[in-house]
Design an enzyme around this catalytic site. Structure first.
Site, PDB file in Angstrom:
ATOM      1  N   ASP A 167     -41.344  65.147   9.682  1.00 27.17           N
ATOM      2  CA  ASP A 167     -42.084  64.535  10.787  1.00 27.17           C
ATOM      3  C   ASP A 167     -43.433  65.209  10.971  1.00 27.17           C
ATOM      4  OD1 ASP A 167     -40.417  66.740  11.745  1.00 27.17           O
ATOM      5  OD2 ASP A 167     -41.187  66.268  13.745  1.00 27.17           O
ATOM      6  N   GLU A 198     -38.980  68.224  14.220  1.00 24.65           N
ATOM      7  CA  GLU A 198     -39.404  69.603  14.463  1.00 24.65           C
ATOM      8  C   GLU A 198     -40.593  69.639  15.403  1.00 24.65           C
ATOM      9  OE1 GLU A 198     -41.519  73.426  14.014  1.00 24.65           O
ATOM     10  OE2 GLU A 198     -42.293  71.424  13.601  1.00 24.65           O
TER      11      GLU A 198
END
EC number: 3.5.1.18
Length: 384
Positions: free
Chosen positions: A71, A137
């Site tokens: 991500d 994250e």
């Protein structure tokens, strides 16, 4: 191959918490090379669902695991990017541009290539190579690495050492290895006063007067002098909101937000107690009500440099001819979850361009990172 993998990964618009098929791409790639893989989706609702991957090749010890995230943060204004295309890799002048190239798709591409090259060149290596990847994250980090680690350990997988691919280096590849992280705690303070006209302050109670006193003391706190591996703890005010757009009204209430980044001399609970004492004292003096909330995003941690950490540092030095320093600087990362299961290092590209418009890395830096990853795997799994 790391350039091709990186370009492919940049093409996935994997803004937190969406994988947008980036994890599925890696899953397919690793399956084709003999990895045993499993994708798990965790989350309480559809909007919170997070895609995670664990993939492992081999079943011996040690199990060297790359931990990372696909991500990325939002790209911002596309028109400010080269070719107005942050999710299309742009190679020019020896650099690759694209959202997430530094944080941390470049590191993923390098470790993928290093792992597959080691398997190809040393099919009888001793041990295991694994990947643990998440799509959460940069966000809440609630249903990502933390839950996936618990899941794979419930399945009786054990990681012996982890490399977390966060961008750690400062001015050149190899200068910094992270072996810990500062903690982070967020505060929200609401003070209730009494609204009134500025011409009649005796008929009102301005909550800003109290808040100014509180914040003045907070920003001048000397929490500590730092430690061998940690800088000193610090508090930053991030927002003040009175909801008042006029200049002749004393506001009824005020909200303030602030954050403390702290080292291993403190924890979130003791810092919360300290802040509460200060807030309570001033609010009593100014005869106002208050509500203080604090949420710990992460506790600090530090590892003593053990043999594997020292081995990694030695590989960096022998490969790049630069002696790395051990550091705990920067923000929080998923290493805070990994450290509960095994020792680790965080090592990746230069941190300077992370999250910025026209995020890029030099191709020569990718080669250096690949070399370190490959040589470390060789050292740990072949003794060559």
């Amino acid at each position: 191959m790391y350039i091709n993998y990186l370009k492919d990964l940049i093409g996935f618009k994997s803004v937190t918490p969406e994988s947008n098929l980036a994890i599925e791409y890696i899953d397919d790639l690793l399956k084709k090379h003999g990895f045993k893989t499993e994708i798990k989706i965790f989350g309480d609702s559809k909007s919170e669902q997070v895609t995670n991957l664990y993939a492992v090749y081999g079943n011996g010890k040690p199990n060297i695991c790359f931990v990372g995230h696909v991500d990325v943060v939002p790209a911002g204004d596309y028109h400010l990017w080269h070719n107005s295309a942050p999710f299309k890799a742009n190679e020019q002048d020896g650099k690759i541009y694209g959202r997430g190239v530094v944080d941390m798709k470049g590191a993923i591409a390098c470790f993928l290539t290093a792992a597959l090259d080691l398997i190809k060149n040393n099919p009888d290596f001793k041990g295991s190579i694994s990947f643990l990847l998440t799509s959460d994250e940069e966000g809440k980090a609630k249903h990502g690495t933390k839950e996936m680690l618990q899941y794979i350990y419930d399945q009786e997988y054990k990681i012996d050492f982890a490399v977390v691919g966060e961008p750690t280096c400062e001015t050149e590849i190899g200068d910094t290895i992270k072996i810990g992280r500062r903690g982070s705690v967020n505060f929200k303070l609401n003070i209730e006063g009494l609204v009134g006209h500025v011409a009649y302050p005796h008929k009102a109670n301005n909550p800003l007067s109290c808040l100014i006193k509180i914040l003045n003391e907070l920003i001048n706190i000397k929490f500590d002098e730092g430690t061998e591996f940690f800088q000193s703890s610090n508090l930053e005010v991030t927002n003040i909101d009175v909801g008042n757009n006029t200049s002749n009204v004393i506001p009824a209430s005020v909200e303030a937000y602030f954050n403390i980044r702290f080292n291993n001399l403190h924890n979130a609970e003791t810092l919360g107690q300290l802040i509460e004492q200060i807030v309570k004292r001033y609010c009593k003096e100014y005869k106002v009500d208050y509500k203080l909330e604090y949420i710990s995003a992460a506790e600090s941690f530090i590892q003593n440099p053990n043999d594997k950490i020292k081995d990694f540092a030695d590989i960096v030095e022998s490969t790049l001819k630069i002696k790395p320093k051990f550091s705990t600087s920067g923000g929080t990362s998923d290493a805070r979850f990994v450290k509960n299961y095994c020792s680790l290092v965080e090592f990746g590209l230069l941190s300077e361009m992370a999250h910025k418009i026209n995020e890029y890395t030099k191709i020569s830096d990718l080669q250096k990172l690949y070399d370190v990853y490959y040589n470390f795997l060789m050292e740990m799994l072949t003794n060559k």
